[in-house]
Design an enzyme around this catalytic site. Structure first.
Site, short mmCIF file in Angstrom:
data_model
loop_
_atom_site.label_atom_id
_atom_site.label_comp_id
_atom_site.label_asym_id
_atom_site.label_seq_id
_atom_site.Cartn_x
_atom_site.Cartn_y
_atom_site.Cartn_z
N ASN A 387 -18.60 40.18 -1.51
CA ASN A 387 -19.18 39.56 -2.69
C ASN A 387 -18.83 38.08 -2.76
O ASN A 387 -19.69 37.23 -2.55
CB ASN A 387 -18.70 40.31 -3.94
CG ASN A 387 -19.42 39.88 -5.20
OD1 ASN A 387 -20.09 38.85 -5.21
ND2 ASN A 387 -19.29 40.65 -6.26
N ASP A 388 -17.56 37.79 -3.00
CA ASP A 388 -17.18 36.39 -3.22
C ASP A 388 -17.44 35.51 -1.98
O ASP A 388 -17.76 34.34 -2.12
CB ASP A 388 -15.71 36.31 -3.62
CG ASP A 388 -15.44 37.06 -4.92
OD1 ASP A 388 -16.37 37.11 -5.76
OD2 ASP A 388 -14.33 37.58 -5.10
N VAL A 389 -17.31 36.07 -0.78
CA VAL A 389 -17.47 35.25 0.42
C VAL A 389 -18.92 34.90 0.72
O VAL A 389 -19.20 34.13 1.63
CB VAL A 389 -16.84 35.93 1.67
CG1 VAL A 389 -15.35 36.12 1.48
CG2 VAL A 389 -17.51 37.25 2.00
N VAL A 390 -19.87 35.48 -0.05
CA VAL A 390 -21.28 35.11 0.13
C VAL A 390 -21.84 34.53 -1.17
O VAL A 390 -23.04 34.48 -1.37
CB VAL A 390 -22.15 36.33 0.57
CG1 VAL A 390 -21.78 36.77 1.97
CG2 VAL A 390 -22.01 37.49 -0.40
#
Lengths: 461, 104
Positions: A387-390
């Site tokens: 989630n956060d890394v994209v």
């Protein structure tokens, strides 16, 4: 065995360790390197046993047997998803051993006047202090990762002040020892105080920041080992400790950079509690949901597919299913690659190990810098449990708590399929504008079940 | 060699080891960072040498004896566990199998 001869053998150990790390530069030689390191360790152990004045007695063999059984069983049984805990635990026992060696050294040397050189006592204090912090901190990190205690940051008022006071007290005791006091209770203060500090220092750090913490504790244990080397006048400990310290420090800095956060912010920021959502632009728009059959068609007729795995994939134990899907797609001449964000997983490089376990060939695993230029030519990106890394907010929303963090630019691809259990926010508790982009579709459900559905749907085509 | 001459030698070794460490570690690809960490974990198991010196002391008093014994357990777990788990991980890293083409 005389001192000179044994030092010569310890030099062989040093060379073995350096070669072990050198061989880690390629996956083809890495395993051999690990063996060379183990041989170096065996040499050091045999040489130490052969020291003149060494009384083998019962403590060494019995202690070695007990420790080896624990180590062996732990290392064989641990699941790859639990690797961060395991590494934290081994870090802890190493730090603990270093602290105990210092305790005994001080205990034995202090009563003899003139025996303690200033530099030796500095080393004793440093090794005891750092070793104890590493021991206690690692145990807490282990407990957090093993979910024995909550992964969310634990904070309370006056935390920083209390921690500061504690470490000041520990340092004062250490300085008194360095200044020449030989009171044994000072050593107890250092060990107990440093252990409590280790606990309090890791407790407030959130689960998402564990990669940084584990790397840092790794560096700490290295430093403690190096300090023990100064204390015992042992070059092999000095060098080995320095190598580990360098490795841990480099990894800590790398992880900090990958999250675009200073190490100080990670350690003292209690991320995920204070900043969540603060100041970030609210995400508005509608989410498009698709079913597995549609996604299967999209994937099967694509040329380039990139899979972005996150820790959610590992939690769902979906990596084997993902590999199966990739195999099916490759049969249809689809080029499948994996985009690995540096902080994917719970420790540096964790995701690579999880995928390697599922027999994904390592040449299909691409680092962020390698894969980012390829997204514009990618037909479909499959985001599984990440989630956060994209999250594009990291690139273009200065109000977002993760603004500035380097991300995988999946929004540059023609189509992005996000597989998620629900619309809940990620580990950092941040909204993700990627989900409402026109090129994005959501495939809801358990990661493993969804991937298996995709596999059978692709097979049926 | 006097004590302080030896100290200077040791500090020299430390400085060189740090730079060497940075040089060697920065060549390790991110692919292998987890094995790197568990491998360096195994390497800091070298404190087992210190633990052995304490546990193998002649006529230890009560504290030295027990502290040495516990240190020995911890260090042995560190060494054995570290190398075994690293080997287990590295064994899994495989290249794309060439036999795939033969199947087609």
């Amino acid at each position: 065995m005389g001192q000179t001869t044994s030092n010569l053998f310890y030099l062989v150990t040093i060379i073995c360790f350096i070669l072990a790390l050198r061989f880690l530069s390629s996956p083809t030689t890495a395993r051999r390197g690990n063996w060379i390191g183990a041989i170096g360790m065996a040499i050091a152990i045999v040489v130490t046993l052969a020291h003149s004045g060494m009384h083998i007695g019962w403590r060494i063999p019995v202690g070695a047997a007990i420790g080896s059984v624990f180590g062996l069983v732990g290392a064989r049984r641990v699941k790859m998803t639990a690797m961060p805990q395991m590494v934290a635990l081994f870090n802890g026992v190493g730090g603990g051993a270093a602290a105990l060696v210092s305790l005994s050294e001080f205990h034995n040397m202090a009563p003899e006047p003139g025996h303690l050189h200033g530099d030796v006592i500095v080393a004793v204090v440093a090794s005891a202090l750092i070793g104890a912090v590493s021991f206690a901190g690692s145990l807490i990190a282990f407990a957090k990762l093993q979910e024995l205690i909550g992964g969310r940051p634990i904070t309370y008022p006056g935390q920083k002040f209390g921690n500061g006071l504690l470490i000041a007290g520990v340092l004062a005791a250490g300085i008194a020892m360095i200044a020449g006091s030989e009171a044994q209770w000072l050593m107890v203060v250092v060990l107990v105080g440093a252990s409590i500090f280790g606990v309090l220092f890791v407790l407030p750090i959130g689960g998402a920041d564990m990669p940084v913490v584990i790397s840092l504790l790794n560096a700490f244990t290295g430093l403690a080992a190096s300090a023990t080397g100064f204390e015992l006048g042992s070059n092999v400990l000095i060098v080995s400790g320095a190598l580990v310290g360098a490795s841990g420090t480099l990894l800590t800095l790398m992880m900090g950079k990958a999250m675009n956060r200073s190490i100080g912010n990670v350690l003292f920021g209690a991320f995920g509690q204070v900043q969540a959502g603060a100041g970030a632009a609210a995400v508005e728009g509608t989410v498009r949901s698709v079913n597995a059959e549609d996604v299967a068609i999209m994937l099967a007729y694509a040329q380039n597919v990139v899979i972005v795995p996150g820790y959610g994939m590992a939690v769902a134990q979906a990596q084997h299913a993902v590999r199966e899907l990739a195999d099916e797609l490759e049969k249809k001449n689809v080029n499948v690659q994996y985009a690995i964000h540096p902080v994917a997983g719970r420790m540096p490089g964790h995701m690579n190990v999880l995928l390697a376990e599922a027999n994904v060939p390592y040449d299909a695993l691409k680092e962020m810098d390698e894969i980012n230029p390829e997204f514009p030519q990618t037909d479909v990106v499959l985001v599984i449990g990440a989630n956060d890394v994209v999250n594009p907010a990291a690139r273009n929303d200065p109000g977002s708590p993760i603004y500035g963090m380097p991300i995988l630019n999946v929004d540059a691809a023609a189509q992005t399929i996000v597989m998620k259990r629900s619309m809940a926010t990620g580990f950092a508790g941040i909204d993700n504008p990627l989900f409402v982009l026109p090129g994005t579709a959501m495939l809801f459900g358990d990661a493993k079940a969804s991937v298996l559905k995709l596999v059978s749907a692709v097979k049926a085509l | 060699m006097t004590h302080y001459t030896q100290l200077v030698v040791e500090l020299t070794i430390l400085a060189l080891a740090i730079f060497l460490g940075i040089e060697v570690i920065s060549k390790v690809p991110t692919l292998l960072h987890t094995p790197l960490m568990s491998g360096t974990n195994a390497i800091h198991g070298i404190v087992v040498v210190g633990a052995m010196l304490v546990a193998g002391a002649a006529d230890p008093d009560l504290l030295t004896g027990w502290v040495g014994f516990i240190a020995m357990i911890l260090a042995a777990a560190n060494v054995v566990g570290g190398f075994v788990v690293t080997d287990r991980m590295l064994e899994m890293f495989k290249k794309r199998e060439p036999q795939k083409k033969a199947e087609e």
